[in-house]
Design an enzyme around this catalytic site. Sequence first.
Site, mmCIF file in Angstrom:
data_model
loop_
_atom_site.group_PDB
_atom_site.id
_atom_site.type_symbol
_atom_site.label_atom_id
_atom_site.label_comp_id
_atom_site.label_asym_id
_atom_site.label_seq_id
_atom_site.Cartn_x
_atom_site.Cartn_y
_atom_site.Cartn_z
ATOM 1 N N SER A 20 13.770 -26.954 30.823
ATOM 2 C CA SER A 20 15.233 -27.055 31.008
ATOM 3 C C SER A 20 15.711 -28.379 30.442
ATOM 4 O O SER A 20 14.903 -29.247 30.088
ATOM 5 C CB SER A 20 15.543 -27.010 32.513
ATOM 6 O OG SER A 20 15.219 -28.273 33.109
ATOM 7 N N ASP A 21 17.030 -28.540 30.388
ATOM 8 C CA ASP A 21 17.516 -29.878 30.091
ATOM 9 C C ASP A 21 17.587 -30.639 31.416
ATOM 10 O O ASP A 21 17.323 -30.080 32.489
ATOM 11 C CB ASP A 21 18.880 -29.816 29.375
ATOM 12 C CG ASP A 21 19.148 -31.099 28.587
ATOM 13 O OD1 ASP A 21 19.893 -31.051 27.601
ATOM 14 O OD2 ASP A 21 18.579 -32.148 28.950
ATOM 15 N N TRP A 22 17.995 -31.888 31.359
ATOM 16 C CA TRP A 22 17.963 -32.783 32.520
ATOM 17 C C TRP A 22 18.816 -32.217 33.671
ATOM 18 O O TRP A 22 20.033 -32.155 33.578
ATOM 19 C CB TRP A 22 18.505 -34.156 32.110
ATOM 20 C CG TRP A 22 18.352 -35.221 33.127
ATOM 21 C CD1 TRP A 22 19.082 -35.373 34.261
ATOM 22 C CD2 TRP A 22 17.415 -36.307 33.109
ATOM 23 N NE1 TRP A 22 18.680 -36.490 34.941
ATOM 24 C CE2 TRP A 22 17.652 -37.091 34.275
ATOM 25 C CE3 TRP A 22 16.413 -36.718 32.250
ATOM 26 C CZ2 TRP A 22 16.909 -38.223 34.578
ATOM 27 C CZ3 TRP A 22 15.688 -37.854 32.543
ATOM 28 C CH2 TRP A 22 15.924 -38.588 33.684
ATOM 29 N N GLU A 23 18.128 -31.717 34.707
ATOM 30 C CA GLU A 23 18.792 -31.133 35.883
ATOM 31 C C GLU A 23 19.673 -29.932 35.525
ATOM 32 O O GLU A 23 20.564 -29.552 36.287
ATOM 33 C CB GLU A 23 19.613 -32.196 36.633
ATOM 34 C CG GLU A 23 18.759 -33.337 37.166
ATOM 35 C CD GLU A 23 19.441 -34.088 38.288
ATOM 36 O OE1 GLU A 23 20.665 -34.280 38.208
ATOM 37 O OE2 GLU A 23 18.743 -34.473 39.247
#
Length: 743
Positions: A266-269
């Site tokens: 995923s991307d950050w959070e």
Amino acid sequence: MVEQAGSKNLDNLPVAIEQRIGELVARMTLAEKIGQMSQLSGSGGAELKRAVAEGRVGSILNDVNTENINELQRIAREESRLGIPLLVGRDVIHGFRTIFPIPLGQAASWNPAVVREGARIAALEAASTGVNWTFAPMIDVTRDPRWGRIAESLGEDPWLASVLGAAMVQGFQGDDLAGKGTIAACAKHFAGYGATEGGRDYNTANIPENELRNVYLPPFQAAADAGVATFMASFSDLNGVPASGNEFLMKQILRQEWGYKGFVVSDWESIRQLSVHGFTANDKEAAYEAANAGVDMEMVSTTYADHLPALVAEGRIDEREIDRMVTSILRIKARLGLFDNSHTEPTDFPALVNQQHREAARQAARQSVVMLQNRNRVLPLNSGKLNTLALIGPLADDPYEQLGTWIFDGQAEDSVTLLQALRDAVGNKVKVNFARGLVNTRSKSRAEFAEAIALAEAADAVVLALGEEAILSGEAHSRADIRLPGYQQQLIEALAATGKPLILVVMAGRPLTLTDIVDKVDAILYSWHPGTMGGPAIADILLGKHSPSGKLPVTFPNTVGQIPIYYSHKNTGKPPSDDTIAHIDDIDAKAPQTSLGMTSFYLDAGYKPLFPFGFGLSYTEFAYSDIRISSERPHVGSDIQVSALLTNTGKMEAEEIVQLYLRDLVGNVTRPVRELKGFQRVRLQPGEARRVGFTLTSEELAFYNRKMQKVVEPGQFHVWIGGSSEAELATQFELLGETVLLP
Ligand code: GLC
């Protein structure tokens, strides 16, 4: 696409290794499996060490302290129950310690070899610290220079982004992911992030599937074909379904249609943000949607660790799906050779920012510079005739700003600025006087103008280094007005009034609307943010050691109101032309409603860009002639050869980027008026001529039709070969036969 070197990186692993992975997964508890799906940020703190020892972490990011990394790898290997090594991620976007031009600048080189070499060096330097995974290449096609992340992109064109993105993958990964100095790459941000509404970062992206397949997906498929080890899900809401929970993207496209074997992070959070989007009600539902969609690893947020056990216990997520996700992660660790060695000895590697790396960065920066204007041939400067040169501007001697955005490990102390490089180059032959003129690019103070003007009046020529600081582009840094910030235009006007030859060097992370100043300067060199060796590269061109050769990877608008404006647009039913449009200043009051030309244009901005895609000037002139085609009536499925004669009709040896554009006049869906389908960088001596040829295969003629089938259709095609997307040398062919479906 041509078979890519390194594309075997995801071919089947040896049976013995597959068996070892299978046995390992069989021994793992559910908690340990979910641990492998979790990436945490931070350095070697006690909590992180405990989490690694307990098998709750599969990857870390943003630690480049080799001692920390080696200790965490040791804990993973020796203290955790199963001894599974860590993936160590870092944003190595355009260099690690030796900084290359920002990716948009590298794209302006149109040179896969230069891009590949930059990625290879970046990987070597990153690997020397213990990093084994980068979150690059960023291959989001974008047509919106308001978007700050255009700086990280490879521009507006799917073909150019495909070729250069694949080259970056090859540079980072080499032919063997377990080789010394290679690291896993990551195709990001999958997908459609570059169509963020309004050019405002993290905004909604609404892209019809046909457009998604014909424009935004091809660079990702090229990266997959090049063997990219991982993909990253985008933050954005794509057509109402955020990418990090988008099963259509992650399962149908990536795994089912492309057969992709790597893993998705995923991307950050971005998984937790599914609830912020309003796509899920809480973290547990976010974890469900992301895992169900096929996002294998969660970056930083902990919804997987917190909720997957319950989701599996409730039978909503099948543990066999978890096994598949963990296996895809372990395969990459095996390919990287981490099970055999996860310890890093920096002394096993060449020194960071060494001379060879600097020279490569200088070449990349040189080939990235695009000359947009050269009135009165003020360039190149003749140091033999110059006594005094005035160098003015806040970016002329700023070692940090020339590095650009996404510089986590670059150091300003390594930079060679334009001031330093010019003085080094001319020695005591030419006096180079420097004044900032403005304290920074956003300053609205004229306090330092007088000093700058005085230097200009005492000089034989003036070089201005203006643009944007690095912070004005990159993630979350979009601009609604993309003119030169602050009083830079006022400074240009004040210096233009001295009547001296004025050369503008622009350092920026995006195209800027220069319309108001192009007539006030003689020459414009667009250097993007050129990196550690930006100064010497620009000086090489200013002083004529090398001719500029860069070409625009993105259209330059006249005004921000024209955006989106790009060369491969559709024809519309009412295409404009110069003789069909009126200008707002020339309209008679009460002009009859239909008297101004009923076509697609702006009354106050026409329909053309300031500078078109593929454009860039040289110190020499190139002529295109004698275009030839292997058949004017080829059959569907046959290859078509097209060539033209390129002649250097000027006085200087130089390189030209020869471009081939295609138009499919009639399609099952409307087709762009031009599409880039080939390019070659050719070096010619003055007077030298060379025939430059291209082959058009079904791949170049294919597109996705209304039924989302990849097809080649018979019919009329036009072909151009030239030095920009406005190439005029043309030929055509009629493709005979029936529509064929391609795989
Ligand atoms: C950022 C970016 C992504 C980057 C990641 C890790 O938010 O969107 O491109 O790789 O987080 O830093």
